[in-house]
Design an enzyme around this catalytic site. Structure first.
Site: not given
Ligand code: RNT
Ligand code: ZN
Length: 448
Positions: A289, A326, A215, A324, A316, A256, A258, A356, A292
Protein backbone atom coordinates in the site's frame (compact mmCIF):
# COMPACT_ATOMS: atom_id res chain seq x y z
CA UNK A 1 -52.84 33.04 -33.34
CA UNK A 2 -50.85 30.66 -31.13
CA UNK A 3 -51.43 30.80 -27.44
CA UNK A 4 -48.74 32.40 -25.33
CA UNK A 5 -47.43 29.12 -24.00
CA UNK A 6 -47.12 27.58 -27.46
CA UNK A 7 -45.12 30.49 -28.77
CA UNK A 8 -42.68 30.25 -25.91
CA UNK A 9 -42.44 26.52 -26.41
CA UNK A 10 -41.63 26.79 -30.12
CA UNK A 11 -39.00 29.48 -29.51
CA UNK A 12 -37.46 27.29 -26.87
CA UNK A 13 -37.57 24.42 -29.33
CA UNK A 14 -35.68 26.37 -32.00
CA UNK A 15 -33.12 27.41 -29.46
CA UNK A 16 -32.67 23.85 -28.26
CA UNK A 17 -32.22 22.55 -31.80
CA UNK A 18 -29.67 25.26 -32.54
CA UNK A 19 -27.77 24.47 -29.35
CA UNK A 20 -27.97 20.77 -30.13
CA UNK A 21 -26.54 21.33 -33.60
CA UNK A 22 -23.76 23.50 -32.26
CA UNK A 23 -22.93 20.86 -29.71
CA UNK A 24 -22.90 18.11 -32.36
CA UNK A 25 -20.66 20.23 -34.59
CA UNK A 26 -18.31 20.91 -31.72
CA UNK A 27 -18.09 17.24 -30.86
CA UNK A 28 -17.46 16.19 -34.47
CA UNK A 29 -14.82 18.86 -34.78
CA UNK A 30 -13.20 17.92 -31.49
CA UNK A 31 -13.24 14.28 -32.36
CA UNK A 32 -11.31 14.93 -35.56
CA UNK A 33 -8.87 17.20 -33.69
CA UNK A 34 -8.25 14.43 -31.16
CA UNK A 35 -7.51 12.10 -34.04
CA UNK A 36 -5.18 14.53 -35.79
CA UNK A 37 -3.25 15.24 -32.60
CA UNK A 38 -2.96 11.52 -32.05
CA UNK A 39 -1.52 10.93 -35.51
CA UNK A 40 1.11 13.61 -34.96
CA UNK A 41 1.91 12.20 -31.53
CA UNK A 42 2.25 8.73 -32.98
CA UNK A 43 4.87 10.00 -35.42
CA UNK A 44 6.71 11.79 -32.66
CA UNK A 45 6.83 8.61 -30.59
CA UNK A 46 7.92 6.56 -33.58
CA UNK A 47 10.97 8.85 -33.85
CA UNK A 48 11.91 7.67 -30.34
CA UNK A 49 11.37 4.06 -31.31
CA UNK A 50 8.06 3.72 -29.44
CA UNK A 51 5.11 1.89 -30.95
CA UNK A 52 2.03 3.76 -29.78
CA UNK A 53 -0.46 1.18 -31.03
CA UNK A 54 1.21 -1.51 -28.92
CA UNK A 55 1.10 0.76 -25.88
CA UNK A 56 -2.62 1.42 -26.31
CA UNK A 57 -3.28 -2.27 -26.82
CA UNK A 58 -1.47 -3.17 -23.64
CA UNK A 59 -3.17 -0.45 -21.63
CA UNK A 60 -6.55 -1.80 -22.70
CA UNK A 61 -5.71 -5.12 -21.10
CA UNK A 62 -4.78 -3.82 -17.62
CA UNK A 63 -7.61 -4.05 -15.11
CA UNK A 64 -7.64 -1.71 -12.13
CA UNK A 65 -9.60 -2.87 -9.09
CA UNK A 66 -11.91 -0.09 -7.92
CA UNK A 67 -12.38 -0.19 -4.16
CA UNK A 68 -16.05 -0.08 -3.20
CA UNK A 69 -15.29 1.79 0.00
CA UNK A 70 -14.66 5.16 -1.68
CA UNK A 71 -18.40 5.31 -2.37
CA UNK A 72 -19.59 5.40 1.24
CA UNK A 73 -16.61 6.37 3.38
CA UNK A 74 -15.84 2.75 4.36
CA UNK A 75 -19.32 2.52 5.89
CA UNK A 76 -20.54 -0.87 4.70
CA UNK A 77 -24.08 -2.12 5.17
CA UNK A 78 -24.06 -3.96 8.46
CA UNK A 79 -25.25 -1.00 10.51
CA UNK A 80 -23.43 -2.49 13.47
CA UNK A 81 -23.27 0.85 15.24
CA UNK A 82 -19.56 0.27 15.81
CA UNK A 83 -17.13 3.04 15.03
CA UNK A 84 -15.00 2.62 11.93
CA UNK A 85 -11.92 2.16 14.11
CA UNK A 86 -8.83 0.28 13.02
CA UNK A 87 -7.05 3.57 12.54
CA UNK A 88 -9.14 4.27 9.46
CA UNK A 89 -10.26 7.88 9.26
CA UNK A 90 -12.49 9.50 6.66
CA UNK A 91 -12.88 13.26 6.71
CA UNK A 92 -15.39 15.41 4.89
CA UNK A 93 -19.17 15.51 4.60
CA UNK A 94 -19.82 15.94 0.90
CA UNK A 95 -23.47 15.08 0.30
CA UNK A 96 -24.65 12.06 -1.64
CA UNK A 97 -22.84 9.08 -0.19
CA UNK A 98 -24.28 5.69 -1.08
CA UNK A 99 -26.64 4.40 1.61
CA UNK A 100 -27.60 1.08 0.11
CA UNK A 101 -25.90 -1.59 -2.00
CA UNK A 102 -28.01 -0.55 -5.01
CA UNK A 103 -26.89 3.06 -4.65
CA UNK A 104 -23.27 1.98 -4.33
CA UNK A 105 -23.52 -0.20 -7.43
CA UNK A 106 -25.20 2.62 -9.36
CA UNK A 107 -22.37 4.97 -8.33
CA UNK A 108 -19.76 2.43 -9.40
CA UNK A 109 -21.59 2.00 -12.72
CA UNK A 110 -21.46 5.74 -13.25
CA UNK A 111 -17.76 5.92 -12.37
CA UNK A 112 -16.86 2.98 -14.59
CA UNK A 113 -18.73 4.50 -17.54
CA UNK A 114 -16.28 7.41 -17.36
CA UNK A 115 -13.11 5.33 -17.21
CA UNK A 116 -11.67 3.73 -20.35
CA UNK A 117 -11.18 -0.05 -20.28
CA UNK A 118 -12.70 -2.94 -18.37
CA UNK A 119 -11.90 -2.97 -14.67
CA UNK A 120 -12.75 -4.82 -11.46
CA UNK A 121 -14.46 -4.10 -8.18
CA UNK A 122 -12.89 -4.69 -4.81
CA UNK A 123 -15.36 -5.43 -2.05
CA UNK A 124 -15.01 -5.54 1.71
CA UNK A 125 -16.84 -8.17 3.73
CA UNK A 126 -18.75 -5.46 5.60
CA UNK A 127 -20.64 -4.78 2.35
CA UNK A 128 -22.59 -8.03 2.74
CA UNK A 129 -26.32 -8.02 2.02
CA UNK A 130 -28.36 -9.97 4.55
CA UNK A 131 -31.89 -9.71 3.21
CA UNK A 132 -33.17 -9.23 6.74
CA UNK A 133 -31.30 -12.20 8.23
CA UNK A 134 -28.10 -10.74 9.57
CA UNK A 135 -25.24 -13.01 10.61
CA UNK A 136 -21.99 -12.13 12.32
CA UNK A 137 -18.78 -11.96 10.33
CA UNK A 138 -17.65 -15.45 11.23
CA UNK A 139 -20.76 -16.86 9.55
CA UNK A 140 -20.67 -15.00 6.25
CA UNK A 141 -21.57 -16.98 3.14
CA UNK A 142 -21.48 -16.52 -0.60
CA UNK A 143 -25.23 -15.89 -0.55
CA UNK A 144 -24.58 -12.59 1.23
CA UNK A 145 -22.63 -11.41 -1.80
CA UNK A 146 -24.79 -12.93 -4.52
CA UNK A 147 -26.18 -9.57 -5.63
CA UNK A 148 -22.67 -8.24 -6.01
CA UNK A 149 -21.60 -11.31 -7.97
CA UNK A 150 -24.66 -11.14 -10.25
CA UNK A 151 -24.03 -7.47 -10.85
CA UNK A 152 -20.34 -8.07 -11.66
CA UNK A 153 -21.32 -10.91 -13.96
CA UNK A 154 -23.75 -8.70 -15.85
CA UNK A 155 -20.94 -6.16 -16.32
CA UNK A 156 -18.43 -8.89 -17.20
CA UNK A 157 -16.01 -7.64 -14.59
CA UNK A 158 -13.96 -9.48 -11.99
CA UNK A 159 -14.10 -8.98 -8.24
CA UNK A 160 -11.60 -8.85 -5.41
CA UNK A 161 -12.39 -9.27 -1.76
CA UNK A 162 -11.28 -8.36 1.78
CA UNK A 163 -12.19 -9.68 5.19
CA UNK A 164 -13.13 -6.71 7.39
CA UNK A 165 -11.19 -6.58 10.65
CA UNK A 166 -12.56 -3.23 11.83
CA UNK A 167 -15.87 -1.52 12.70
CA UNK A 168 -16.88 -4.42 14.91
CA UNK A 169 -17.22 -4.87 18.69
CA UNK A 170 -14.63 -7.67 18.61
CA UNK A 171 -12.10 -5.28 17.02
CA UNK A 172 -12.86 -2.39 19.34
CA UNK A 173 -9.68 -2.74 21.44
CA UNK A 174 -7.47 -2.66 18.38
CA UNK A 175 -6.56 -6.35 18.20
CA UNK A 176 -8.05 -9.11 16.02
CA UNK A 177 -6.00 -12.01 14.64
CA UNK A 178 -3.24 -11.40 17.18
CA UNK A 179 -5.55 -10.82 20.14
CA UNK A 180 -4.42 -12.36 23.40
CA UNK A 181 -7.91 -13.76 23.89
CA UNK A 182 -8.21 -17.05 22.09
CA UNK A 183 -11.97 -16.72 21.58
CA UNK A 184 -11.58 -13.42 19.78
CA UNK A 185 -8.77 -14.82 17.67
CA UNK A 186 -10.88 -17.80 16.71
CA UNK A 187 -13.78 -15.56 15.71
CA UNK A 188 -11.54 -13.60 13.37
CA UNK A 189 -9.89 -16.74 12.01
CA UNK A 190 -13.36 -18.01 11.12
CA UNK A 191 -14.05 -14.69 9.40
CA UNK A 192 -10.90 -15.11 7.33
CA UNK A 193 -11.80 -18.69 6.40
CA UNK A 194 -15.29 -17.64 5.36
CA UNK A 195 -13.93 -14.78 3.25
CA UNK A 196 -11.52 -17.00 1.32
CA UNK A 197 -14.38 -19.29 0.40
CA UNK A 198 -16.43 -16.32 -0.70
CA UNK A 199 -13.47 -15.05 -2.72
CA UNK A 200 -13.15 -18.46 -4.41
CA UNK A 201 -16.86 -18.42 -5.25
CA UNK A 202 -16.47 -14.96 -6.77
CA UNK A 203 -13.51 -16.19 -8.80
CA UNK A 204 -15.48 -19.19 -10.00
CA UNK A 205 -18.60 -17.27 -10.92
CA UNK A 206 -16.71 -14.54 -12.75
CA UNK A 207 -14.02 -16.66 -14.40
CA UNK A 208 -11.12 -14.64 -13.01
CA UNK A 209 -9.27 -15.21 -9.74
CA UNK A 210 -10.36 -13.07 -6.82
CA UNK A 211 -7.55 -11.55 -4.76
CA UNK A 212 -8.59 -11.80 -1.12
CA UNK A 213 -6.49 -9.40 0.90
CA UNK A 214 -5.99 -9.66 4.65
CA UNK A 215 -5.25 -6.45 6.48
CA UNK A 216 -5.61 -6.25 10.27
CA UNK A 217 -5.26 -3.09 12.34
CA UNK A 218 -3.58 -4.82 15.31
CA UNK A 219 -1.07 -2.70 17.16
CA UNK A 220 -0.25 -0.56 20.19
CA UNK A 221 -0.49 3.17 20.66
CA UNK A 222 2.47 3.12 23.00
CA UNK A 223 5.68 1.17 23.31
CA UNK A 224 4.94 -2.51 23.83
CA UNK A 225 6.57 -4.65 26.48
CA UNK A 226 6.27 -7.65 24.20
CA UNK A 227 6.58 -7.29 20.45
CA UNK A 228 7.07 -10.99 19.92
CA UNK A 229 3.91 -12.70 21.17
CA UNK A 230 1.37 -10.80 19.05
CA UNK A 231 3.43 -11.54 15.95
CA UNK A 232 3.61 -15.21 16.82
CA UNK A 233 -0.14 -15.25 17.33
CA UNK A 234 -0.73 -13.43 14.05
CA UNK A 235 1.35 -15.98 12.13
CA UNK A 236 -0.58 -18.84 13.75
CA UNK A 237 -3.94 -17.25 12.98
CA UNK A 238 -2.97 -16.66 9.37
CA UNK A 239 -1.80 -20.25 9.04
CA UNK A 240 -5.18 -21.38 10.35
CA UNK A 241 -6.98 -19.15 7.85
CA UNK A 242 -4.89 -20.45 4.95
CA UNK A 243 -4.87 -24.12 6.08
CA UNK A 244 -7.16 -25.29 3.28
CA UNK A 245 -5.55 -24.88 -0.12
CA UNK A 246 -7.68 -23.13 -2.72
CA UNK A 247 -7.18 -23.35 -6.46
CA UNK A 248 -5.25 -20.19 -7.44
CA UNK A 249 -7.37 -19.84 -10.54
CA UNK A 250 -10.25 -19.04 -8.16
CA UNK A 251 -8.69 -17.21 -5.24
CA UNK A 252 -5.32 -15.67 -4.45
CA UNK A 253 -4.40 -14.75 -0.86
CA UNK A 254 -2.68 -11.46 -0.13
CA UNK A 255 -1.40 -9.97 3.14
CA UNK A 256 -1.02 -6.23 3.72
CA UNK A 257 1.33 -4.71 6.25
CA UNK A 258 1.80 -1.17 7.42
CA UNK A 259 4.06 1.01 9.44
CA UNK A 260 1.68 2.70 11.83
CA UNK A 261 -1.95 3.68 12.19
CA UNK A 262 -4.02 6.01 14.30
CA UNK A 263 -3.94 4.27 17.66
CA UNK A 264 -1.10 1.97 16.62
CA UNK A 265 1.62 4.58 16.35
CA UNK A 266 4.28 2.67 18.26
CA UNK A 267 3.80 -0.86 17.06
CA UNK A 268 1.93 -2.60 14.26
CA UNK A 269 1.88 -6.38 14.58
CA UNK A 270 1.65 -6.92 10.82
CA UNK A 271 4.61 -4.86 9.75
CA UNK A 272 6.08 -4.97 6.25
CA UNK A 273 8.92 -7.27 7.28
CA UNK A 274 6.51 -9.57 9.08
CA UNK A 275 4.36 -10.01 6.00
CA UNK A 276 7.21 -10.14 3.52
CA UNK A 277 8.66 -13.09 5.39
CA UNK A 278 5.23 -14.61 5.79
CA UNK A 279 4.37 -14.25 2.11
CA UNK A 280 7.67 -15.70 0.94
CA UNK A 281 7.53 -18.66 3.31
CA UNK A 282 3.82 -19.40 2.63
CA UNK A 283 3.75 -18.44 -1.05
CA UNK A 284 1.21 -15.68 -0.63
CA UNK A 285 0.94 -12.29 -2.30
CA UNK A 286 2.25 -9.27 -0.49
CA UNK A 287 0.13 -6.16 -0.75
CA UNK A 288 2.14 -2.96 -1.03
CA UNK A 289 0.00 0.00 0.00
CA UNK A 290 1.58 3.25 -1.16
CA UNK A 291 0.68 4.95 2.13
CA UNK A 292 2.15 2.31 4.43
CA UNK A 293 5.81 3.21 4.58
CA UNK A 294 8.01 6.02 5.78
CA UNK A 295 7.19 8.99 3.56
CA UNK A 296 10.65 9.01 2.00
CA UNK A 297 10.57 5.31 1.13
CA UNK A 298 9.80 4.50 -2.48
CA UNK A 299 7.15 1.86 -3.09
CA UNK A 300 8.29 1.79 -6.72
CA UNK A 301 11.70 0.59 -5.57
CA UNK A 302 10.16 -2.24 -3.55
CA UNK A 303 8.42 -3.83 -6.53
CA UNK A 304 11.46 -5.46 -8.12
CA UNK A 305 12.79 -6.38 -4.69
CA UNK A 306 9.75 -8.30 -3.54
CA UNK A 307 9.04 -9.77 -6.98
CA UNK A 308 12.52 -11.28 -6.90
CA UNK A 309 11.06 -13.66 -4.29
CA UNK A 310 7.32 -13.73 -4.89
CA UNK A 311 5.22 -14.80 -7.88
CA UNK A 312 2.70 -12.02 -7.58
CA UNK A 313 1.94 -8.87 -5.66
CA UNK A 314 -1.09 -6.75 -4.94
CA UNK A 315 -0.82 -2.98 -4.99
CA UNK A 316 -2.98 -0.63 -2.99
CA UNK A 317 -2.44 2.54 -4.90
CA UNK A 318 -3.03 5.45 -2.59
CA UNK A 319 -1.66 8.92 -1.90
CA UNK A 320 -0.44 9.79 1.53
CA UNK A 321 -0.18 13.47 2.36
CA UNK A 322 2.27 13.73 5.26
CA UNK A 323 0.89 10.48 6.64
CA UNK A 324 -1.18 7.49 5.50
CA UNK A 325 -4.03 9.85 4.69
CA UNK A 326 -5.52 7.92 1.74
CA UNK A 327 -5.99 10.94 -0.51
CA UNK A 328 -7.38 10.46 -4.00
CA UNK A 329 -4.66 9.22 -6.32
CA UNK A 330 -3.34 11.85 -8.73
CA UNK A 331 -0.68 11.78 -11.40
CA UNK A 332 2.31 12.33 -9.13
CA UNK A 333 5.95 11.40 -9.59
CA UNK A 334 5.44 8.56 -7.10
CA UNK A 335 2.56 7.13 -9.07
CA UNK A 336 4.46 7.40 -12.32
CA UNK A 337 7.49 5.70 -10.75
CA UNK A 338 5.29 2.76 -9.73
CA UNK A 339 3.83 2.46 -13.23
CA UNK A 340 7.30 2.68 -14.77
CA UNK A 341 8.55 -0.14 -12.58
CA UNK A 342 5.62 -2.36 -13.56
CA UNK A 343 6.29 -1.78 -17.24
CA UNK A 344 10.10 -1.74 -17.17
CA UNK A 345 10.29 -4.92 -15.12
CA UNK A 346 7.59 -6.60 -17.23
CA UNK A 347 5.62 -7.15 -14.04
CA UNK A 348 2.14 -6.28 -15.26
CA UNK A 349 1.04 -9.91 -15.51
CA UNK A 350 2.24 -10.57 -11.94
CA UNK A 351 0.78 -7.45 -10.34
CA UNK A 352 -2.80 -6.91 -9.27
CA UNK A 353 -3.47 -3.19 -9.20
CA UNK A 354 -6.05 -2.04 -6.69
CA UNK A 355 -6.88 1.43 -5.46
CA UNK A 356 -7.15 2.37 -1.80
CA UNK A 357 -8.24 5.88 -0.92
CA UNK A 358 -11.28 7.48 0.61
CA UNK A 359 -12.17 11.12 0.49
CA UNK A 360 -15.54 12.37 1.73
CA UNK A 361 -14.79 16.02 1.03
CA UNK A 362 -15.43 15.82 -2.72
CA UNK A 363 -17.93 14.10 -4.98
CA UNK A 364 -17.26 10.41 -4.35
CA UNK A 365 -17.93 9.28 -7.90
CA UNK A 366 -15.51 11.93 -9.16
CA UNK A 367 -12.94 10.61 -6.68
CA UNK A 368 -13.06 7.17 -8.30
CA UNK A 369 -12.87 8.64 -11.78
CA UNK A 370 -9.95 10.93 -10.94
CA UNK A 371 -7.99 8.21 -9.15
CA UNK A 372 -8.53 5.49 -11.72
CA UNK A 373 -7.88 7.75 -14.68
CA UNK A 374 -4.66 8.93 -12.98
CA UNK A 375 -3.53 5.32 -12.54
CA UNK A 376 -4.27 4.58 -16.20
CA UNK A 377 -2.52 7.74 -17.38
CA UNK A 378 0.57 6.80 -15.42
CA UNK A 379 0.55 3.33 -16.99
CA UNK A 380 0.14 4.84 -20.44
CA UNK A 381 3.07 7.20 -19.91
CA UNK A 382 5.15 4.26 -18.75
CA UNK A 383 4.10 2.16 -21.74
CA UNK A 384 5.09 5.03 -24.04
CA UNK A 385 8.55 5.35 -22.56
CA UNK A 386 11.50 4.94 -24.97
CA UNK A 387 12.60 2.11 -22.72
CA UNK A 388 14.81 0.28 -25.16
CA UNK A 389 16.87 3.38 -25.80
CA UNK A 390 17.13 4.17 -22.09
CA UNK A 391 18.23 0.66 -21.28
CA UNK A 392 20.70 0.72 -24.16
CA UNK A 393 22.34 3.87 -22.81
CA UNK A 394 22.46 2.39 -19.33
CA UNK A 395 24.06 -0.83 -20.49
CA UNK A 396 26.60 1.12 -22.50
CA UNK A 397 27.48 3.07 -19.36
CA UNK A 398 26.29 6.28 -20.97
CA UNK A 399 24.49 7.75 -17.97
CA UNK A 400 24.56 11.21 -19.49
CA UNK A 401 22.42 10.07 -22.39
CA UNK A 402 20.16 8.10 -20.02
CA UNK A 403 19.47 11.21 -17.98
CA UNK A 404 19.10 13.44 -21.03
CA UNK A 405 16.63 11.12 -22.74
CA UNK A 406 14.56 10.46 -19.65
CA UNK A 407 14.20 14.22 -19.20
CA UNK A 408 13.19 14.71 -22.84
CA UNK A 409 10.74 11.82 -22.58
CA UNK A 410 8.83 13.73 -19.92
CA UNK A 411 7.49 16.17 -22.51
CA UNK A 412 6.54 13.67 -25.19
CA UNK A 413 2.87 14.17 -26.18
CA UNK A 414 1.22 11.43 -24.12
CA UNK A 415 -1.87 13.64 -23.61
CA UNK A 416 -2.78 13.31 -27.27
CA UNK A 417 -2.53 9.52 -26.99
CA UNK A 418 -4.62 9.48 -23.80
CA UNK A 419 -7.38 11.59 -25.39
CA UNK A 420 -7.45 9.32 -28.41
CA UNK A 421 -7.56 6.23 -26.20
CA UNK A 422 -10.55 7.62 -24.29
CA UNK A 423 -12.31 8.56 -27.51
CA UNK A 424 -11.71 5.15 -29.03
CA UNK A 425 -13.02 3.48 -25.87
CA UNK A 426 -16.08 5.71 -26.11
CA UNK A 427 -15.59 7.48 -22.82
CA UNK A 428 -15.39 11.17 -22.07
CA UNK A 429 -12.35 12.99 -23.46
CA UNK A 430 -10.52 15.44 -21.19
CA UNK A 431 -12.60 16.91 -18.39
CA UNK A 432 -15.90 16.17 -20.19
CA UNK A 433 -16.60 13.44 -17.66
CA UNK A 434 -17.08 16.12 -15.03
CA UNK A 435 -20.28 17.33 -16.72
CA UNK A 436 -21.64 13.83 -16.45
CA UNK A 437 -20.72 13.58 -12.80
CA UNK A 438 -22.32 16.96 -12.12
CA UNK A 439 -25.50 15.83 -13.89
CA UNK A 440 -25.47 12.63 -11.82
CA UNK A 441 -25.00 14.67 -8.69
CA UNK A 442 -27.99 16.82 -9.61
CA UNK A 443 -30.23 13.93 -10.64
CA UNK A 444 -29.27 11.21 -8.16
CA UNK A 445 -26.76 12.08 -5.44
CA UNK A 446 -28.39 15.30 -4.27
CA UNK A 447 -31.69 13.47 -3.73
CA UNK A 448 -30.20 11.13 -1.13
C1 RNT B 1 -5.60 0.30 5.99
C2 RNT B 1 -5.36 -0.49 4.76
C3 RNT B 1 -6.55 -1.23 4.20
C4 RNT B 1 -7.81 -0.42 4.21
C5 RNT B 1 -8.96 -1.03 3.47
C6 RNT B 1 -10.26 -0.42 3.87
O1 RNT B 1 -4.51 1.03 6.37
O2 RNT B 1 -4.81 0.32 3.77
O3 RNT B 1 -6.24 -1.69 2.94
O4 RNT B 1 -7.60 0.85 3.68
O5 RNT B 1 -8.93 -2.37 3.59
ZN1 ZN C 1 -4.54 -0.61 1.83
Amino acid sequence: MPKKGELIFSEFDDYAIKRGNEQAEFMADRSSRVEQSFLLARERYAESGVNVDDAIDRLGRIPISLHCWQGDDVGGFESSGSELGGGLAVTGSYPGKARTPDELRADLDKAMSLIPGRHRVNLHACYAEFGGRKVDRDKLEVAHFQNWIDWAKSKQIGMDFNPSYFAHPKAADGFTLSHRDEGIRKFWVQHGIACRQIGAAMGKALGTPCVTNVWVPDGYKDTPADRKSPRERLAKSLDAIFATPIDPSLNLDAVEGKLFGIGSESYVVGSHEFYLGYAISRKKLVCLDAGHYHPTESVADKISSVLAHLDRILLHVSRGVRWDSDHVVTLTDELLAIAQELVRGDYLARTHIGLDFFDASINRVAAWVIGTRAMLKSLLIALLEPSEKLRGFENAGDYTARLALSEEAKTLPFGAVWDYYCQRQDVAVGADWLDEVKAYERDALSKR
